[in-house]
Design a protein around this motif. Structure first.
Motif, PDB file in Angstrom:
ATOM      1  N   ASN A 147       0.827  -1.205   0.000  1.00 17.69           N
ATOM      2  CA  ASN A 147       0.000   0.000   0.000  1.00 17.69           C
ATOM      3  C   ASN A 147       0.860   1.253   0.000  1.00 17.69           C
ATOM      4  OD1 ASN A 147      -2.759  -1.239   0.358  1.00 17.69           O
ATOM      5  ND2 ASN A 147      -1.732  -2.091   2.143  1.00 17.69           N
ATOM      6  N   VAL A 148       0.442   2.222  -0.795  1.00 19.49           N
ATOM      7  CA  VAL A 148       1.111   3.520  -0.873  1.00 19.49           C
ATOM      8  C   VAL A 148       0.162   4.550  -0.288  1.00 19.49           C
ATOM      9  CG1 VAL A 148       2.173   5.229  -2.382  1.00 19.49           C
ATOM     10  CG2 VAL A 148       2.333   2.794  -2.958  1.00 19.49           C
ATOM     11  N   ILE A 149       0.496   5.068   0.877  1.00 23.68           N
ATOM     12  CA  ILE A 149      -0.384   6.020   1.565  1.00 23.68           C
ATOM     13  C   ILE A 149      -0.172   7.409   0.986  1.00 23.68           C
ATOM     14  CG2 ILE A 149      -0.964   7.045   3.800  1.00 23.68           C
ATOM     15  CD1 ILE A 149      -0.025   4.431   5.093  1.00 23.68           C
ATOM     16  N   LYS A 150      -1.283   8.058   0.618  1.00 25.02           N
ATOM     17  CA  LYS A 150      -1.234   9.365  -0.056  1.00 25.02           C
ATOM     18  C   LYS A 150      -1.893  10.442   0.804  1.00 25.02           C
ATOM     19  CE  LYS A 150      -2.628   9.298  -4.300  1.00 25.02           C
ATOM     20  NZ  LYS A 150      -3.587   9.031  -5.391  1.00 25.02           N
ATOM     21  N   GLY A 151      -1.533  10.481   2.061  1.00 30.69           N
ATOM     22  CA  GLY A 151      -2.156  11.455   2.941  1.00 30.69           C
ATOM     23  C   GLY A 151      -3.163  10.777   3.849  1.00 30.69           C
ATOM     24  N   ALA A 152      -4.026  11.575   4.452  1.00 26.21           N
ATOM     25  CA  ALA A 152      -4.911  11.066   5.501  1.00 26.21           C
ATOM     26  C   ALA A 152      -6.048  10.207   4.973  1.00 26.21           C
ATOM     27  CB  ALA A 152      -5.475  12.229   6.304  1.00 26.21           C
ATOM     28  N   THR A 153      -6.431  10.397   3.713  1.00 24.71           N
ATOM     29  CA  THR A 153      -7.658   9.747   3.250  1.00 24.71           C
ATOM     30  C   THR A 153      -7.498   8.889   1.996  1.00 24.71           C
ATOM     31  OG1 THR A 153      -8.266  11.714   1.955  1.00 24.71           O
ATOM     32  CG2 THR A 153      -9.094  11.584   4.216  1.00 24.71           C
ATOM     33  N   LYS A 154      -6.329   8.835   1.413  1.00 23.91           N
ATOM     34  CA  LYS A 154      -6.171   8.104   0.157  1.00 23.91           C
ATOM     35  C   LYS A 154      -5.052   7.073   0.257  1.00 23.91           C
ATOM     36  CE  LYS A 154      -9.211  10.434  -2.370  1.00 23.91           C
ATOM     37  NZ  LYS A 154     -10.405   9.827  -2.973  1.00 23.91           N
ATOM     38  N   ILE A 155      -5.326   5.884  -0.251  1.00 29.09           N
ATOM     39  CA  ILE A 155      -4.323   4.827  -0.296  1.00 29.09           C
ATOM     40  C   ILE A 155      -4.396   4.140  -1.662  1.00 29.09           C
ATOM     41  CG2 ILE A 155      -3.509   2.668   0.728  1.00 29.09           C
ATOM     42  CD1 ILE A 155      -4.916   3.486   3.313  1.00 29.09           C
ATOM     43  N   ASP A 156      -3.263   4.047  -2.338  1.00 22.78           N
ATOM     44  CA  ASP A 156      -3.173   3.243  -3.555  1.00 22.78           C
ATOM     45  C   ASP A 156      -2.619   1.877  -3.166  1.00 22.78           C
ATOM     46  OD1 ASP A 156      -4.067   5.309  -5.129  1.00 22.78           O
ATOM     47  OD2 ASP A 156      -2.068   5.947  -5.760  1.00 22.78           O
ATOM     48  N   SER A 157      -3.149   0.837  -3.775  1.00 23.79           N
ATOM     49  CA  SER A 157      -2.727  -0.520  -3.438  1.00 23.79           C
ATOM     50  C   SER A 157      -2.237  -1.256  -4.678  1.00 23.79           C
ATOM     51  CB  SER A 157      -3.887  -1.302  -2.803  1.00 23.79           C
ATOM     52  OG  SER A 157      -4.294  -0.700  -1.591  1.00 23.79           O
ATOM     53  N   ILE A 158      -1.137  -1.977  -4.512  1.00 24.95           N
ATOM     54  CA  ILE A 158      -0.592  -2.821  -5.571  1.00 24.95           C
ATOM     55  C   ILE A 158      -0.754  -4.264  -5.123  1.00 24.95           C
ATOM     56  CG2 ILE A 158       1.487  -3.486  -6.817  1.00 24.95           C
ATOM     57  CD1 ILE A 158       2.377  -0.518  -6.506  1.00 24.95           C
ATOM     58  N   ILE A 159      -1.602  -4.988  -5.844  1.00 27.82           N
ATOM     59  CA  ILE A 159      -1.955  -6.362  -5.488  1.00 27.82           C
ATOM     60  C   ILE A 159      -1.087  -7.311  -6.296  1.00 27.82           C
ATOM     61  CG2 ILE A 159      -3.803  -8.080  -5.428  1.00 27.82           C
ATOM     62  CD1 ILE A 159      -5.778  -5.654  -5.495  1.00 27.82           C
ATOM     63  N   GLY A 160      -0.152  -7.955  -5.644  1.00 25.75           N
ATOM     64  CA  GLY A 160       0.689  -8.944  -6.308  1.00 25.75           C
ATOM     65  C   GLY A 160       0.115 -10.337  -6.118  1.00 25.75           C
ATOM     66  N   ILE A 161      -0.027 -11.072  -7.206  1.00 25.59           N
ATOM     67  CA  ILE A 161      -0.580 -12.428  -7.165  1.00 25.59           C
ATOM     68  C   ILE A 161       0.357 -13.375  -7.900  1.00 25.59           C
ATOM     69  CG2 ILE A 161      -2.500 -13.932  -7.876  1.00 25.59           C
ATOM     70  CD1 ILE A 161      -4.301 -11.422  -7.791  1.00 25.59           C
ATOM     71  N   GLY A 162       0.717 -14.452  -7.236  1.00 30.72           N
ATOM     72  CA  GLY A 162       1.460 -15.528  -7.878  1.00 30.72           C
ATOM     73  C   GLY A 162       0.615 -16.791  -7.814  1.00 30.72           C
ATOM     74  N   LEU A 163       0.333 -17.382  -8.952  1.00 29.65           N
ATOM     75  CA  LEU A 163      -0.515 -18.570  -9.009  1.00 29.65           C
ATOM     76  C   LEU A 163       0.193 -19.643  -9.832  1.00 29.65           C
ATOM     77  CD1 LEU A 163      -3.367 -19.434  -8.021  1.00 29.65           C
ATOM     78  CD2 LEU A 163      -4.236 -18.730 -10.259  1.00 29.65           C
ATOM     79  N   ASN A 164       0.452 -20.780  -9.202  1.00 29.45           N
ATOM     80  CA  ASN A 164       1.067 -21.904  -9.921  1.00 29.45           C
ATOM     81  C   ASN A 164       0.009 -22.546 -10.810  1.00 29.45           C
ATOM     82  OD1 ASN A 164       3.469 -21.498  -8.502  1.00 29.45           O
ATOM     83  ND2 ASN A 164       2.886 -22.928  -6.883  1.00 29.45           N
ATOM     84  N   VAL A 165       0.185 -22.432 -12.101  1.00 31.51           N
ATOM     85  CA  VAL A 165      -0.866 -22.865 -13.037  1.00 31.51           C
ATOM     86  C   VAL A 165      -0.491 -24.182 -13.711  1.00 31.51           C
ATOM     87  CG1 VAL A 165      -2.275 -22.236 -15.028  1.00 31.51           C
ATOM     88  CG2 VAL A 165      -1.566 -20.464 -13.399  1.00 31.51           C
ATOM     89  N   ASN A 166       0.501 -24.147 -14.584  1.00 32.93           N
ATOM     90  CA  ASN A 166       0.838 -25.340 -15.373  1.00 32.93           C
ATOM     91  C   ASN A 166       2.196 -25.948 -15.033  1.00 32.93           C
ATOM     92  OD1 ASN A 166      -1.597 -25.364 -16.929  1.00 32.93           O
ATOM     93  ND2 ASN A 166      -0.789 -23.650 -18.146  1.00 32.93           N
ATOM     94  N   GLN A 167       2.845 -25.457 -14.002  1.00 30.77           N
ATOM     95  CA  GLN A 167       4.111 -26.036 -13.572  1.00 30.77           C
ATOM     96  C   GLN A 167       3.866 -27.405 -12.934  1.00 30.77           C
ATOM     97  OE1 GLN A 167       6.629 -23.287 -11.447  1.00 30.77           O
ATOM     98  NE2 GLN A 167       7.768 -24.904 -10.399  1.00 30.77           N
ATOM     99  N   VAL A 168       4.732 -28.358 -13.241  1.00 29.72           N
ATOM    100  CA  VAL A 168       4.548 -29.704 -12.682  1.00 29.72           C
ATOM    101  C   VAL A 168       5.739 -30.174 -11.849  1.00 29.72           C
ATOM    102  CG1 VAL A 168       2.933 -30.429 -14.468  1.00 29.72           C
ATOM    103  CG2 VAL A 168       5.386 -30.802 -14.814  1.00 29.72           C
ATOM    104  N   ASN A 169       6.841 -29.451 -11.907  1.00 32.00           N
ATOM    105  CA  ASN A 169       8.037 -29.848 -11.160  1.00 32.00           C
ATOM    106  C   ASN A 169       8.251 -28.898  -9.985  1.00 32.00           C
ATOM    107  OD1 ASN A 169      10.474 -30.706 -10.227  1.00 32.00           O
ATOM    108  ND2 ASN A 169      11.612 -30.393 -12.129  1.00 32.00           N
TER     109      ASN A 169
END
Length: 243
Positions: free
Chosen positions: A116-138
């Motif tokens: 989260n990047v806080i932009k003062g008292a009332t605003k927050i920008d959020s960066i949502i990082g997602i890692g999902l193992n999809v087709n890896q088998v090893n």
């Protein structure tokens, strides 16, 4: 959504943070990478992913959170969104391991890291990082890790998964904006990994003890029923589950 696809990057979260600092990207801008050299997990851990096989992405949510005390609402919204999408693909025994691991049976198939990047008292920008193992088998050397492909004995379209996950996150955020957070909290609590089962834990002093997960507090602390029948809350750096 605006989608930026990269062949390789150190971290999609870092790339998006830099974009946010130097430009004015639109809300729900999504960065994906086929290869990540410095993928991030919780508490500074490294997310390891085989090139081209998995979904590594970061999503920008701008000016959404207005109260830092409600910051965990976004975490539960994202976790519930991912599980909701995966349920449509018949991935077995899905759950959320506190704080934000996506589990299938006893195997970790995904993780979430929100910065989260806080932009003062009332605003927050959020960066949502997602890692999902999809087709890896090893997963040599990673006995607790698996993928959607292994758990469901199928191959998956990563682009389709990405679009569905982003749309479900948008839907859940709209619920939060409509003051329907309780609906998401109920789903999140119901999906908690090992909820209601006696489990061993270890604290920061490496002392082991037994506890039963009751739920998660509104600020994201794990609520455990202890052997003396008291309920105590723990932060992410204070304990780990042994399973």
């Amino acid at each position: 959504m605006k989608l930026i696809k990269l062949d390789a990057i150190d971290s999609t979260n870092d790339f998006l943070k830099e974009l946010l600092t130097n430009n004015n990207p639109e809300n729900f801008t999504v960065i994906t990478a086929e290869a990540q050299t410095k993928g991030k997990g919780q508490m500074g851990s490294v997310w390891v992913s085989e090139n081209g096989k998995n979904l590594t992405m970061s999503i920008l949510v701008k000016d959404f959170l207005f109260d830092i005390n409600q910051i965990y609402n976004l975490n539960i919204s994202v976790a519930v969104a991912i599980v909701t999408v995966l349920q449509t693909y018949n991935i077995p025994k899905l759950s959320i391991k506190w704080p934000n691991d996506i589990m299938s049976d006893n195997k970790k198939v995904g993780g979430i890291l929100i910065e989260n990047v806080i932009k003062g008292a009332t605003k927050i920008d959020s960066i949502i990082g997602i890692g999902l193992n999809v087709n890896q088998v090893n997963f040599d050397g990673l006995p607790k890790a698996s993928s959607l492909s292994l758990m469901a004995n199928a191959t998956f379209d990563k682009d389709e998964l990405l679009e569905k996950i982003v749309e479900e996150i948008k839907l859940n955020i709209s619920k939060l904006e409509a003051n329907k957070s309780q609906e998401l909290w109920i789903k999140y609590t119901d999906l908690l990994f090992k909820k209601g089962a006696p489990m061993p834990f270890e604290n920061a002093s490496e002392k082991r003890f037994m506890g039963i997960i009751q739920g998660v507090s509104k600020i994201g602390q794990l609520e455990l029923l202890l052997e003396d029948d008291t309920v105590k809350t723990y932060g992410i750096k204070e304990i780990q589950m042994l399973y």
